[in-house]
Design a protein around this motif. Structure first.
Motif, PDB file in Angstrom:
ATOM      1  N   GLU A 159      -7.839  10.562   6.223  1.00 31.04           N
ATOM      2  CA  GLU A 159      -8.785  11.404   6.892  1.00 31.04           C
ATOM      3  C   GLU A 159      -9.519  11.925   8.388  1.00 31.04           C
ATOM      4  O   GLU A 159      -9.592  12.752   8.467  1.00 31.04           O
ATOM      5  N   ARG A 160      -9.874  10.610   9.034  1.00 34.02           N
ATOM      6  CA  ARG A 160     -11.085  10.375   9.642  1.00 34.02           C
ATOM      7  C   ARG A 160     -10.034   9.760  10.920  1.00 34.02           C
ATOM      8  O   ARG A 160      -8.883   8.289  11.011  1.00 34.02           O
ATOM      9  N   ASN A 161     -10.425   9.258  11.970  1.00 34.83           N
ATOM     10  CA  ASN A 161     -10.042   8.763  12.687  1.00 34.83           C
ATOM     11  C   ASN A 161     -10.923   7.242  13.309  1.00 34.83           C
ATOM     12  O   ASN A 161     -12.068   7.257  13.775  1.00 34.83           O
ATOM     13  N   PRO A 162     -10.340   6.329  12.942  1.00 33.44           N
ATOM     14  CA  PRO A 162     -10.950   5.125  12.361  1.00 33.44           C
ATOM     15  C   PRO A 162     -11.581   4.278  14.100  1.00 33.44           C
ATOM     16  O   PRO A 162     -12.018   3.938  14.443  1.00 33.44           O
ATOM     17  N   LEU A 163     -10.232   4.872  15.178  1.00 34.47           N
ATOM     18  CA  LEU A 163     -11.370   4.539  16.675  1.00 34.47           C
ATOM     19  C   LEU A 163     -12.187   5.241  17.147  1.00 34.47           C
ATOM     20  O   LEU A 163     -12.806   4.791  18.002  1.00 34.47           O
ATOM     21  N   GLU A 164     -13.137   6.157  16.436  1.00 35.27           N
ATOM     22  CA  GLU A 164     -13.940   6.818  16.531  1.00 35.27           C
ATOM     23  C   GLU A 164     -14.746   6.523  15.373  1.00 35.27           C
ATOM     24  O   GLU A 164     -16.466   6.223  15.625  1.00 35.27           O
ATOM     25  N   ASP A 165     -14.895   5.990  14.180  1.00 28.57           N
ATOM     26  CA  ASP A 165     -15.229   5.277  13.675  1.00 28.57           C
ATOM     27  C   ASP A 165     -14.316   5.085  12.521  1.00 28.57           C
ATOM     28  O   ASP A 165     -13.634   4.408  11.647  1.00 28.57           O
ATOM     29  N   HIS A 217      -1.054  12.851  13.212  1.00 27.88           N
ATOM     30  CA  HIS A 217      -1.894  12.162  14.531  1.00 27.88           C
ATOM     31  C   HIS A 217      -1.732  10.830  13.867  1.00 27.88           C
ATOM     32  O   HIS A 217      -1.766   9.949  12.976  1.00 27.88           O
ATOM     33  N   VAL A 218      -1.105   9.758  15.184  1.00 30.21           N
ATOM     34  CA  VAL A 218      -0.167   8.002  14.374  1.00 30.21           C
ATOM     35  C   VAL A 218      -0.571   7.323  15.436  1.00 30.21           C
ATOM     36  O   VAL A 218      -0.108   7.342  16.883  1.00 30.21           O
ATOM     37  N   PHE A 219      -1.009   6.463  14.783  1.00 32.99           N
ATOM     38  CA  PHE A 219      -1.887   5.113  15.673  1.00 32.99           C
ATOM     39  C   PHE A 219      -0.244   4.142  15.545  1.00 32.99           C
ATOM     40  O   PHE A 219      -0.207   3.869  14.175  1.00 32.99           O
ATOM     41  N   THR A 220       0.839   3.727  16.584  1.00 32.65           N
ATOM     42  CA  THR A 220       2.219   3.474  15.709  1.00 32.65           C
ATOM     43  C   THR A 220       1.690   1.670  15.894  1.00 32.65           C
ATOM     44  O   THR A 220       2.253   1.332  15.217  1.00 32.65           O
ATOM     45  N   GLY A 221       0.450   1.391  16.202  1.00 30.76           N
ATOM     46  CA  GLY A 221       0.202  -0.180  16.722  1.00 30.76           C
ATOM     47  C   GLY A 221       0.656  -0.536  17.795  1.00 30.76           C
ATOM     48  O   GLY A 221      -0.084  -1.228  18.452  1.00 30.76           O
ATOM     49  N   VAL A 222       0.854   0.104  18.527  1.00 30.80           N
ATOM     50  CA  VAL A 222       1.252  -0.148  20.073  1.00 30.80           C
ATOM     51  C   VAL A 222       1.226   0.895  21.469  1.00 30.80           C
ATOM     52  O   VAL A 222       0.384   0.518  22.128  1.00 30.80           O
ATOM     53  N   ASN A 223       0.292   1.836  20.692  1.00 34.86           N
ATOM     54  CA  ASN A 223      -0.260   3.325  22.017  1.00 34.86           C
ATOM     55  C   ASN A 223      -1.679   2.821  21.199  1.00 34.86           C
ATOM     56  O   ASN A 223      -1.900   2.078  20.889  1.00 34.86           O
ATOM     57  N   GLU A 224      -2.706   2.980  22.205  1.00 37.24           N
ATOM     58  CA  GLU A 224      -3.920   2.808  22.035  1.00 37.24           C
ATOM     59  C   GLU A 224      -4.510   4.383  21.418  1.00 37.24           C
ATOM     60  O   GLU A 224      -5.321   3.623  21.723  1.00 37.24           O
ATOM     61  N   SER A 225      -3.866   4.941  21.118  1.00 36.72           N
ATOM     62  CA  SER A 225      -5.087   5.615  20.749  1.00 36.72           C
ATOM     63  C   SER A 225      -3.728   6.939  19.832  1.00 36.72           C
ATOM     64  O   SER A 225      -2.843   6.120  19.804  1.00 36.72           O
ATOM     65  N   PHE A 226      -4.688   7.804  18.617  1.00 30.13           N
ATOM     66  CA  PHE A 226      -3.442   8.665  18.063  1.00 30.13           C
ATOM     67  C   PHE A 226      -2.546   9.690  18.761  1.00 30.13           C
ATOM     68  O   PHE A 226      -3.621  10.428  19.113  1.00 30.13           O
ATOM     69  N   GLU A 227      -1.794   9.693  18.610  1.00 34.07           N
ATOM     70  CA  GLU A 227      -0.973  10.410  18.978  1.00 34.07           C
ATOM     71  C   GLU A 227      -0.362  11.407  18.110  1.00 34.07           C
ATOM     72  O   GLU A 227       0.071  11.644  17.245  1.00 34.07           O
ATOM     73  N   ALA A 228       0.270  13.218  18.765  1.00 34.34           N
ATOM     74  CA  ALA A 228       0.778  13.621  18.058  1.00 34.34           C
ATOM     75  C   ALA A 228       2.426  13.541  17.968  1.00 34.34           C
ATOM     76  O   ALA A 228       3.126  13.389  19.098  1.00 34.34           O
ATOM     77  N   LEU A 229       2.536  12.828  16.619  1.00 34.85           N
ATOM     78  CA  LEU A 229       3.966  12.401  16.874  1.00 34.85           C
ATOM     79  C   LEU A 229       4.344  12.774  15.188  1.00 34.85           C
ATOM     80  O   LEU A 229       3.637  12.632  14.102  1.00 34.85           O
ATOM     81  N   ASP A 230       5.699  13.222  15.016  1.00 32.54           N
ATOM     82  CA  ASP A 230       6.356  13.119  14.000  1.00 32.54           C
ATOM     83  C   ASP A 230       7.452  11.823  13.118  1.00 32.54           C
ATOM     84  O   ASP A 230       7.334  11.195  14.226  1.00 32.54           O
ATOM     85  N   PHE A 231       7.002  12.196  12.111  1.00 34.16           N
ATOM     86  CA  PHE A 231       8.786  10.430  11.548  1.00 34.16           C
ATOM     87  C   PHE A 231       9.254  10.848  10.649  1.00 34.16           C
ATOM     88  O   PHE A 231       8.696  12.164   9.352  1.00 34.16           O
ATOM     89  N   LEU A 232      10.674  10.095  10.766  1.00 33.29           N
ATOM     90  CA  LEU A 232      11.226  10.866   9.626  1.00 33.29           C
ATOM     91  C   LEU A 232      11.446   9.527   8.763  1.00 33.29           C
ATOM     92  O   LEU A 232      11.736   8.222   9.275  1.00 33.29           O
ATOM     93  N   VAL A 233      11.948   9.826   7.437  1.00 29.34           N
ATOM     94  CA  VAL A 233      11.730   8.273   6.821  1.00 29.34           C
ATOM     95  C   VAL A 233      12.862   8.589   6.076  1.00 29.34           C
ATOM     96  O   VAL A 233      13.156   9.416   4.895  1.00 29.34           O
ATOM     97  N   ASP A 234      13.650   7.021   5.405  1.00 28.98           N
ATOM     98  CA  ASP A 234      14.729   6.878   4.955  1.00 28.98           C
ATOM     99  C   ASP A 234      14.234   6.094   2.963  1.00 28.98           C
ATOM    100  O   ASP A 234      13.292   5.324   3.444  1.00 28.98           O
TER     101      ASP A 234
END
Length: 397
Positions: A373-379, A10-27
Motif C-alpha cells: 500500500e505504501r512506498n517502502p523506500l520512504e518508510d 509503481h514497481v521496484f524490480t530489484g535492479v532499479n533504485e526507485s519505484f518506477e511506473a511499469l506494467d507486467f504480464l504474467v503467465d
C-alpha cells in the motif's frame, strides 16, 4: 485465461533504485513474468489487474531459517530452550506450518540452515516438483559442528577435515544446496560464548571445497571476531550473524566478496522476553545487541554485501511479521531502505545462486511478488503492513 496483465503499478524490480511506473504480464500456468516495461504487449483476452496507487516489489527472500523449530513453544517440538527430543512427524508438521506462515507474510524463497531428518531437503524437492505450495527452499540438511559444538541438536558433530569432508559429501549426495557450519559458539546454548572459536579453518575449508566443487554454497554461523575471520579464510559464501566485526574483518569480507546475513531480529526477540527465557541466554543476548547493530551498520557503510535472514525458529523469533521487521532493524542499524530491499531480493538471490529465477521482477523469472500500500523506500515499515502476495503467478490466500 492463461495470462494476467498488471498495470499502473509503481514497481521496484530489484535492479532499479526507485519505484518506477511499469506494467507486467504474467503467465499464470508457467508462473513466470512474460514481459515487464512501460509498453507491454497485451492480447485482448487476458485478465487485467489495475494496480493504480500500489507498490510492487519482488517476494522477500529469507536466507537464514530453521523451519523445523518451534519458536513459541506451542507445539512441543524441538527448540534451543526446551531440549525436547526431536521426532520426525512433529518436526515435519512444524516445518509445513512455518512454511505457510512465511509465504503468507511475503517470503517466497528461503535458505534453511539447519534441519532434522533432512526435512528441508525433502520439502524443497516437493516444492520444486509442484507438489506443495510453499516458498522455494534452498536446504542444508544437518548443520556441521565440532563435537560438543554450537547447535548439536540440529546437526552432525565432526572433528578434523576428513570427517567434515565426508559429512559434506553425504549432505550433497542427499540434495543439500548449501553446507552450514558452526565457526563459533553462540547466544542460545549454555556453557559457551559467541566469541568461542569452534570449527577450524582447515575443517571448514574441506566442506567449502566440496560444496563449491558441486556448484553449491557454504555458510558459517560466526559471531566472534576470530571465528568470522577463520570462516572467511575458509572460503564460505556467507557469514551468519557477524556480531563482532572489526576493521580487518570488514576488509576481508570485501576482499573475498563474502556476504553477511545479519539476523538482527534473533537477539532482539530474546531481549523482548527476558522473563520467559533462561538467564544465561538473556545475559548473552543483552550483551551482544549493541555490538551487533554497530557491526552491521559499519559493514553496510563499507560496501559489504548484505543478504536478509532472520534466524527464524530461535526463541520468540517467529515466521510471520519478523521477516519484514528484520528490514526495519537493518535500517535502524544504518542501512538505507534501498539497501534493505536489495538485501531481501537481488542480494539474497545472488547469495543463494537463484538469481536466474528469483530476486528480481523481469521476463522469464518466477512471478513472485508483493503488492504494498505504501512506498517502502520512504518508510521501510511498509513491507510489514497489509500486502498481497503472489507466488509463481498465483495469489497466496
Amino acid at each position: 485465461m492463461g495470462k494476467t496483465y498488471f498495470k499502473n503499478a509503481h514497481v521496484f524490480t530489484g535492479v532499479n533504485e526507485s519505484f518506477e511506473a511499469l506494467d507486467f504480464l504474467v503467465d499464470d500456468q508457467a508462473g513466470t513474468f512474460v514481459e515487464v516495461g512501460s509498453d507491454v504487449t497485451v492480447a485482448e483476452d487476458v485478465e487485467v489487474v489495475d494496480l493504480a496507487g500500489k507498490y510492487v516489489m519482488p517476494g522477500m527472500i529469507n536466507a537464514h531459517t530453521h523451519i523445523i523449530l518451534d519458536p513459541l513453544f506451542k507445539i512441543g517440538g524441538l527448540s534451543s530452550v526446551n531440549g525436547n527430543q526431536s521426532e520426525p512427524v512433529v518436526d515435519t508438521y512444524i516445518a509445513v506450518d512455518n512454511l505457510k506462515k512465511l509465504l503468507k507474510n511475503g517470503v517466497t524463497y528461503i535458505r534453511d540452515v539447519g534441519s532434522t531428518y533432512d526435512i528441508d531437503l525433502k520439502l524443497g524437492k516437493l516444492e520444486r516438483e509442484g507438489k506443495i505450495v510453499a516458498p522455494g527452499i534452498i536446504g542444508s540438511g544437518a548443520a556441521l559442528m565440532m563435537t560438543g559444538g554450537h547447535g548439536a541438536e540440529l546437526g552432525r558433530e565432526v572433528d578434523g577435515p576428513d570427517e567434515t569432508r565426508k559429512a559434506a559429501r553425504e549432505l550433497l549426495k542427499k540434495g543439500a544446496r548449501n553446507i552450514k557450519m558452526m565457526a563459533t559458539g553462540g547466544v542460545s546454548i549454555d556453557g559457551e560464548q559467541p566469541t568461542d572459536v569452534q570449527l577450524s579453518v582447515e575443517e571448514m575449508k574441506a566442506a567449502v571445497d566440496e560444496a563449491h566443487h558441486k556448484g553449491r554454497t557454504a555458510c558459517a554461523h560466526a559471531q566472534g571476531t576470530q571465528g568470522i575471520k577463520n570462516a572467511i579464510i575458509a572460503g564460505v559464501d556467507s557469514i551468519e550473524h557477524a556480531i563482532y566485526l572489526d576493521d580487518e574483518a570488514i576488509e576481508m569480507l570485501k576482499e573475498h566478496g563474502t556476504f553477511v546475513v545479519p539476523t538482527l531480529v534473533a537477539p532482539w526477540a530474546i531481549n523482548q522476553h527476558t522473563d520467559l527465557l533462561p538467564e544465561f541466554m538473556v545475559k548473552k543476548s543483552l550483551e551482544v545487541q549493541e555490538a551487533h547493530f554497530k557491526s552491521i551498520g559499519c559493514a553496510a557503510k563499507a560496501g559489504v554485501k548484505i543478504a536478509m535472514g532472520t534466524d527464524a525458529g530461535t526463541p520468540f523469533n517467529d515466521f510471520e511479521g519478523l521477516n519484514a521487521f528484520e528490514l526495519d532493524l537493518m535500517v535502524q542499524a544504518g542501512l538505507t531502505p534501498l539497501q534493505a530491499l536489495q538485501a531481501t531480493t537481488v542480494n539474497a538471490a545472488e547469495l543463494l545462486k537463484i538469481a536466474s529465477e528469483a530476486g528480481t521482477i523481469a521476463a522469464d523469472k518466477l512471478a513472485d511478488f508483493l503488492i504494498l500500500e505504501r512506498n517502502p523506500l520512504e518508510d521501510i515499515k511498509a513491507v510489514g503492513e497489509e500486502k498481497i502476495v503472489y507466488k509463481k503467478g498465483k495469489q497466496v490466500l
